[in-house]
Design an enzyme around this catalytic site. Structure first.
Site, mmCIF file in Angstrom:
data_model
loop_
_atom_site.group_PDB
_atom_site.id
_atom_site.type_symbol
_atom_site.label_atom_id
_atom_site.label_comp_id
_atom_site.label_asym_id
_atom_site.label_seq_id
_atom_site.Cartn_x
_atom_site.Cartn_y
_atom_site.Cartn_z
ATOM 1 N N HIS A 146 -43.496 -30.179 -48.967
ATOM 2 C CA HIS A 146 -44.590 -31.039 -48.507
ATOM 3 C C HIS A 146 -44.402 -31.407 -47.036
ATOM 4 C CE1 HIS A 146 -47.918 -33.821 -48.918
ATOM 5 N NE2 HIS A 146 -47.195 -34.707 -48.266
ATOM 6 N N ARG B 199 -32.182 -4.155 -30.287
ATOM 7 C CA ARG B 199 -30.732 -4.261 -30.146
ATOM 8 C C ARG B 199 -30.113 -4.685 -31.474
ATOM 9 N NH1 ARG B 199 -31.912 -7.203 -24.937
ATOM 10 N NH2 ARG B 199 -31.437 -5.780 -23.224
ATOM 11 N N ARG C 186 -31.550 0.894 -31.488
ATOM 12 C CA ARG C 186 -30.373 1.502 -30.855
ATOM 13 C C ARG C 186 -29.170 1.276 -31.751
ATOM 14 N NH1 ARG C 186 -28.605 -1.057 -25.283
ATOM 15 N NH2 ARG C 186 -27.791 -2.646 -26.701
ATOM 16 N N GLU D 265 -28.245 7.015 -19.588
ATOM 17 C CA GLU D 265 -27.628 5.913 -18.839
ATOM 18 C C GLU D 265 -26.351 6.361 -18.125
ATOM 19 O OE1 GLU D 265 -26.849 2.894 -21.788
ATOM 20 O OE2 GLU D 265 -26.408 4.400 -23.302
ATOM 21 N N GLY E 252 -31.636 3.764 -19.714
ATOM 22 C CA GLY E 252 -30.945 2.476 -19.656
ATOM 23 C C GLY E 252 -30.613 2.191 -18.208
ATOM 24 N N SER E 253 -31.504 1.490 -17.538
ATOM 25 C CA SER E 253 -31.389 1.367 -16.077
ATOM 26 C C SER E 253 -30.156 0.584 -15.652
ATOM 27 C CB SER E 253 -32.653 0.724 -15.500
ATOM 28 O OG SER E 253 -32.885 -0.545 -16.074
ATOM 29 N N ASN E 254 -29.690 -0.351 -16.499
ATOM 30 C CA ASN E 254 -28.508 -1.130 -16.107
ATOM 31 C C ASN E 254 -27.273 -0.246 -16.003
ATOM 32 O OD1 ASN E 254 -29.847 -3.557 -15.902
ATOM 33 N ND2 ASN E 254 -29.419 -4.168 -18.008
ATOM 34 N N ASP E 255 -26.985 0.507 -17.071
ATOM 35 C CA ASP E 255 -25.799 1.366 -17.049
ATOM 36 C C ASP E 255 -25.966 2.516 -16.064
ATOM 37 O OD1 ASP E 255 -23.667 0.428 -18.658
ATOM 38 O OD2 ASP E 255 -24.836 0.818 -20.456
ATOM 39 N N CYS F 246 -36.065 0.801 -20.286
ATOM 40 C CA CYS F 246 -35.868 -0.584 -20.719
ATOM 41 C C CYS F 246 -35.164 -1.335 -19.595
ATOM 42 C CB CYS F 246 -34.998 -0.643 -21.968
ATOM 43 S SG CYS F 246 -35.638 0.325 -23.347
#
Length: 795
Positions: free
Chosen positions: A417, A507, A575, A677, A698-701, A748
């Site tokens: 409720h 992820r 992934r 990556e 994977g642009s970061n790695d 990403c």
């Protein structure tokens, strides 16, 4: 049958004016859904005409009018006094002989004139459960009523409940004239759920309004414990589209504490029901089997289809015959409009030390002073803007709740409720906290956050937050696909309303750290764990599972399935796990199974783990979870992505071991992607295209390895730059090679939302999709649109 009574077989939804919304819906269910296989217990209803005749015969009308004129309509200071007087006027009235005989005859007719049996007696106001008058719990219901005399007394109690304090206040707040509302009483064969279980269901997610699921919740025994928030119930979420296709459909199962069980009283000296302690073993068991969950979900879908709108349903299981029944259905009104074009998001600007957590109702963040109350009688202590903190909220609290900033309860689930009222009033609530009344102190200033999905958090003090308003109606979808980066299943349903083309990166790590918490190898090799504290923790966490492996598979599959369901049938790319060794070691029992590395970023991570003797059994669990999501649950929109694949041979090896674990490329539409990556991935992209079905940059790695910058190092963090010419050249090369080999490719990362020029660079290079974190999606889409407009003009 006289004008006083209508049997369920003679009632349809069009009879609302005669028997009220609740009883009209019961008649509709009984007459229209029984042929579809939906079990609805038989019954009858007294009519509005019978109520008006009762008032007239006892000359109560004028007395009620005079009594209600005395109501303080400014502060409602005498609400309790006026309510008591009004109810007593009705209780002092007498039923005519005709009305008594009509009730008794109808009672014996539904039991085929056999000996008296137990019935449920429920109030149904003629202004109740209408689209603009759906407030739950305003009038009284009674269970386990047996015999002529007890039934007659109970019908009169229902009449009197038209003037409960909360019902009077509700009509005042909603502009209903008291003299225009009548009370019909529904009498229904009692399902012996005291020996079984009972609960409620919604044909959508009640928080987000996501309409592709059924939410069921329930408790052992009679359902009043759950509705009143006395106990924390079991909860089940079922995905409609895949259930209809014949798949499992169950995407979430949450075990509630179910500390109390409401049963029939056996002594005549007691009330008709009593609460007993639930045996420990039953507390640890789900109230329904998977087959029963699916049956109730199937019925819910049939009911929704018949009514052509989202529904709020009550169900019960008879412990004598083990049959399921639907005992009520009404329109769900909070999410009447499914066309969501605007969205308000909330985010804490700082991190606080959590005091307590529970089930979040709504998604707001608010501040307020704690007001610890043990009952509505202490309502005089409440100031406007306070946060009510109490054990549980029942309908008697309703007149107080418009004054509060938030509601916090120890007990109750998302269908209690307290939760229903909070949604009606658009007040954030956190229910089922277990010990909130012990943790917070009266008059303490707190921050209440419901902005993190299904879990709400309470923090001490005033923590600043930001409020963002998004208008999706102004967003034009670009040709380049705009996808989301997601990790938290709790937020998936809400985020599905964002303009999107699916999920470009799911992820897995968040699900492992937040829902599973245990290192996979610690579950597989449990007997050799040396850390006794970790061993005991794992034993406790997995106690309700047949095996520790199943604990991992079940938790991971349901987390992934929730996100796959939220965006179904759009593409969702999960992934495979990409923890570094130092991150894996932080999981419960993890230190024993992980090596110590100087630079985990470049060490034992990604694809190399999956075929290694040190982890391949753990990887097998990941594969089994994904296989369950795709094959058993039917989410073939789920694709799989391999991270940090260093060589072509490693890629082939991973594909092979996935096949060995039941994930065969191409079977049941399975596509396997590879993350680009590593510079080597880009250089040999055409060769990788012969192995994998698609790419995601994977642009970061890739930036890290192109520039030789450890992105975990604060000392050289200023050198990390995705806009660096070398990094961009790598990305452009990857896209060009993917296009040449006719391979789908996405990216990403944060840069396309932060930098319009970067988005333009990707669009001009021919990227197929760009995936964004949710808070960056709208800006990212705007940047893509601008980039596409410039590109089009150039052409």
């Amino acid at each position: 049958m006289s004008l006083n009574i209508k049997k369920f077989k003679d009632i349809l939804l069009s009879d609302i004016a005669s028997v009220g919304g609740k009883n009209a819906s019961l008649g509709e269910l009984y007459n229209e859904l029984s042929e579809e296989g939906v079990n609805v217990p038989n019954g009858f209803a007294t009519t509005a005409a019978a109520y008006w005749n009762f008032l007239s015969e006892n000359k109560i009308n004028k007395k009620l009018e005079i009594t209600l004129k005395e109501l303080d309509r400014i502060n409602y200071s005498n609400l309790s006094e006026i309510g008591t007087k009004a109810r007593q006027l009705i209780l002092n009235g007498q039923f005519s002989n005709q009305f008594k005989n009509d009730i008794i005859k109808a009672y014996h007719d539904i039991t085929d004139n056999k000996q008296a049996i137990e019935v449920a007696v429920r109030s149904s106001a003629t202004a109740e459960d209408l689209p603009n008058a759906s407030f739950a719990g305003q009038h009284d219901s009674f269970l386990n009523i047996k015999g002529n005399d007890q039934l007659l007394i109970t019908v009169k109690k229902c009449f009197a409940s038209l003037y409960t304090n909360r019902a009077i206040k509700y009509r005042e707040d909603n502009g209903f004239k008291h003299e225009d509302v009548a009370l019909s009483v529904g009498v229904q064969i009692m399902v012996r759920s005291d020996k079984g279980c009972s609960g409620v269901g919604f044909t959508l997610d009640p928080e987000s309004g996501f309409d592709k699921v059924v939410l069921l919740s329930g408790v052992w025994g009679l359902g009043e414990n759950m509705v009143q928030g006395t106990v924390n119930p079991d909860e089940f979420i079922i995905h409609k589209p895949t259930l209809i296709k014949g798949f499992s459909g169950i995407i979430q199962k949450k075990l509630g504490l179910k500390e109390k069980t409401m049963i029939y009283a056996t002594s005549q000296d007691q009330a008709s029901t009593i609460n007993i302690d639930t045996p420990i073993q039953k507390q640890s068991e789900f109230i329904l089997s998977d087959e029963e969950i699916r049956q109730l979900a199937h019925w819910s879908i049939l009911i929704e289809h018949h009514y052509q709108k989202p529904m709020d349903i009550e169900w019960a299981k008879d412990g004598n015959n083990n049959e399921l029944y639907i005992i009520q259905a009404r329109p769900e009104t909070i999410h009447k409009s499914q066309q969501k074009t605007t969205y308000t998001s909330y985010k804490l600007k700082e991190k606080g030390k959590m005091l307590v957590k529970g089930n979040a109702i709504g998604r707001k963040i608010v501040h307020g002073k704690v007001r610890l109350l043990s009952s509505p009688a202490e309502g005089y202590k409440l100031q406007t803007g306070d946060v009510i903190v109490t054990d549980a909220i029942t309908p008697d609290w309703d007149p107080l709740l418009k004054k509060v900033n938030a509601i916090i309860t120890n007990k109750g689930g998302r269908t209690s409720h307290a939760a229903i009222v909070a949604r009606e009033l658009d007040v954030p609530a956190i229910v089922g906290c277990i010990n909130a009344t012990e943790v917070v102190t009266d008059n303490q200033e707190i921050t209440v956050s419901c902005a993190s999905g299904h879990t709400g958090y309470i923090y001490p003090g005033i923590i600043p937050f930001e409020e963002s308003h998004l208008d999706f109606s102004t967003i034009d979808k670009p040709k380049t696909e705009a996808k989301l980066i997601l990790s938290d299943p709790d937020k998936a349903f809400e985020l599905s309303f964002y303009p999107n083309d699916g999920v470009g990166l799911l992820r897995m790590e968040f699900i492992i750290t937040h829902l599973i918490k245990v290192h996979p190898m610690a579950l597989i090799a449990f007997e050799i764990i040396k850390d006794e504290a970790a061993k005991q923790q794992i034993k406790t966490m997995t106690s309700s599972y047949n095996s520790k492996r199943e604990y991992f598979i079940d938790k991971l599959s349901k987390g992934i399935a929730t996100i796959a369901a939220a965006f179904y049938p759009k593409e969702v790319i999960v992934r495979l796990s990409d923890f570094k060794t130092n991150e894996y070691a932080n999981l419960i029992g993890g230190k024993q199974f992980e090596p110590s590395e100087e630079n985990p970023m470049l060490g034992f991570r990604g694809a190399s783990r999956y075929y290694s003797d040190a982890y391949k059994e753990g990887f097998k669990l990941e594969c089994q979870a994904i296989k369950r999501v795709r094959d058993d649950m039917g989410f073939t929109n789920l694709k799989v992505m391999v991270p940090f694949c260093r060589t072509l041979s490693e890629g082939k090896r991973v594909i092979e071991i996935m096949k060995d674990n039941g994930l065969e490329q191409g079977q049941n539409q399975l596509e396997i992607y590879c993350m680009l990556e590593i510079p080597g991935n880009v250089i040999l992209a055409e060769e990788y295209a012969a192995i994998f079905d698609g790419f995601s940059i994977g642009s970061n790695d890739l930036t890290q390895l192109t520039l030789g910058v450890d992105r975990d190092s604060a000392l050289i963090s200023d050198l990390f730059n995705e806009n660096d010419p070398a990094a961009k050249k790598m990305i452009a090369m990857a896209i060009a090679k993917a296009r040449k080999s006719h391979t789908t490719i996405g990216l990403c990362g944060q840069a396309p939302s932060d930098y319009p020029d970067f988005a333009r660079f990707l669009v001009q290079s021919g990227i197929n999709s760009i995936s964004f974190n949710p808070d960056a999606l709208i800006q990212g889409i705007q940047n893509i649109n601008k980039a596409e407009a410039i590109t089009l003009n150039k052409e």
